[in-house]
Design a protein around this motif. Structure first.
Motif, PDB file in Angstrom:
ATOM      1  N   UNK A  18       0.696  -1.044   0.030  1.00 31.41           N
ATOM      2  CA  UNK A  18      -0.093   0.089  -0.018  1.00 31.41           C
ATOM      3  C   UNK A  18       0.837   1.245  -0.106  1.00 31.41           C
ATOM      4  N   UNK A  19       0.522   2.124  -0.825  1.00 32.94           N
ATOM      5  CA  UNK A  19       1.283   3.595  -0.896  1.00 32.94           C
ATOM      6  C   UNK A  19       0.589   4.403  -0.029  1.00 32.94           C
ATOM      7  N   UNK A  20       0.772   4.268   1.171  1.00 32.97           N
ATOM      8  CA  UNK A  20       0.319   5.144   2.131  1.00 32.97           C
ATOM      9  C   UNK A  20       0.901   6.632   2.484  1.00 32.97           C
ATOM     10  N   UNK A  21       2.173   6.442   2.036  1.00 30.82           N
ATOM     11  CA  UNK A  21       2.912   7.648   2.096  1.00 30.82           C
ATOM     12  C   UNK A  21       3.744   7.854   0.899  1.00 30.82           C
ATOM     13  N   UNK A  22       4.625   8.962   1.028  1.00 31.61           N
ATOM     14  CA  UNK A  22       5.391   9.165  -0.065  1.00 31.61           C
ATOM     15  C   UNK A  22       6.646   8.203  -0.132  1.00 31.61           C
ATOM     16  N   UNK A  23       7.099   7.766   0.757  1.00 29.15           N
ATOM     17  CA  UNK A  23       8.205   6.990   0.891  1.00 29.15           C
ATOM     18  C   UNK A  23       7.467   5.492   0.174  1.00 29.15           C
ATOM     19  N   UNK A 212       7.793   8.414  -7.277  1.00 27.36           N
ATOM     20  CA  UNK A 212       6.665   8.780  -6.310  1.00 27.36           C
ATOM     21  C   UNK A 212       5.343   8.914  -7.066  1.00 27.36           C
ATOM     22  N   UNK A 213       5.360   9.618  -8.280  1.00 20.38           N
ATOM     23  CA  UNK A 213       4.016   9.740  -9.013  1.00 20.38           C
ATOM     24  C   UNK A 213       3.926   8.465  -9.511  1.00 20.38           C
TER      25      UNK A 213
END
Length: 220
Positions: A18-23, A212-213
């Motif tokens: 899950x991409x819950x944050x920028x990292x 990131x994008x």
């Protein structure tokens, strides 16, 4: 492995992180690099931070590109705006109106007469032509100092993130500064010899800048 011109997406696990944050998004995007392992460490280099992202942990370190700029500016006594250009590419010393010396010691002939303000000085390519920046160093001296500044600002910072790198066998580097081969060299110099350091290629065709994008797009 992706074919030329085709965006490669890991089909078995691209949505399992899950991409819950920028990292998280940076890691997800970076791992679309062909040949990447799910266990790879991702190092995302930005202007103000270095994110070192492992499977179960991450560390955000201050500095990165802006720190290199500040270090170059301080070392040379030049403005930050000029240091932004100077840090990026090899320099040349303009010896005379028609002769230049490169960082590997080669003497080359210029296509036309050099500007008077460049003679006897190191120059780099700028947005509107060559930009002079110092007369205190020869090309080899500046090349060595420039690389050492990148080691001090980035290589050692990555090494300090040793907790996240514990057990890593390979590191994928993304972000704008990752396009600089000297930064990859600085990371290799400071990380354990058994760790392979390579430049990411997001979706096999987007280069290093859009991890990131792309990670956010995959998670959306």
């Amino acid at each position: 492995m992706a074919s030329a011109g085709t965006a490669w997406v890991p089909t078995t696990w691209s949505r399992s992180i899950p991409a819950a944050s920028e990292t998280d998004a940076a890691r997800l995007g970076a791992l679309t690099t062909p040949g990447a392992s799910r266990d790879s460490i991702v190092v995302d280099l930005g202007g103000g931070t270095m994110d070192v992202i492992a499977t179960e942990s991450s560390r955000v370190l201050a500095g990165c590109g802006q720190l290199v700029t500040a270090a170059v500016a301080a070392a040379l006594g030049v403005p930050n705006a000029l240091a932004e250009w100077v840090k990026r590419t090899p320099s040349t010393r303009i010896e005379s109106s028609h002769v230049a010396i490169t960082e590997d010691g080669r003497r080359t002939f210029l296509d036309g007469p050099a500007r008077a303000d460049t003679i006897g000085r190191l120059v780099v390519d700028g947005p509107t032509g060559v930009v002079p920046f110092t007369d205190r160093l020869d090309p080899r001296q500046w090349a060595a100092l420039r690389r050492e500044l990148k080691v001090a600002c980035l290589g050692r910072a990555a090494a300090r993130a040793g907790v996240a790198l514990t057990g890593a066998s390979d590191v994928i580097v993304v972000g704008g500064p990752a396009a600089d081969p000297e930064i990859l060299w600085a990371l290799r110099r400071c990380l354990p010899r058994e760790v392979t350091v390579g430049r990411g290629s997001v979706a096999a065709q987007l280069g290093t800048r859009y991890a990131v994008a792309y990670g956010l797009a995959l998670n959306g």
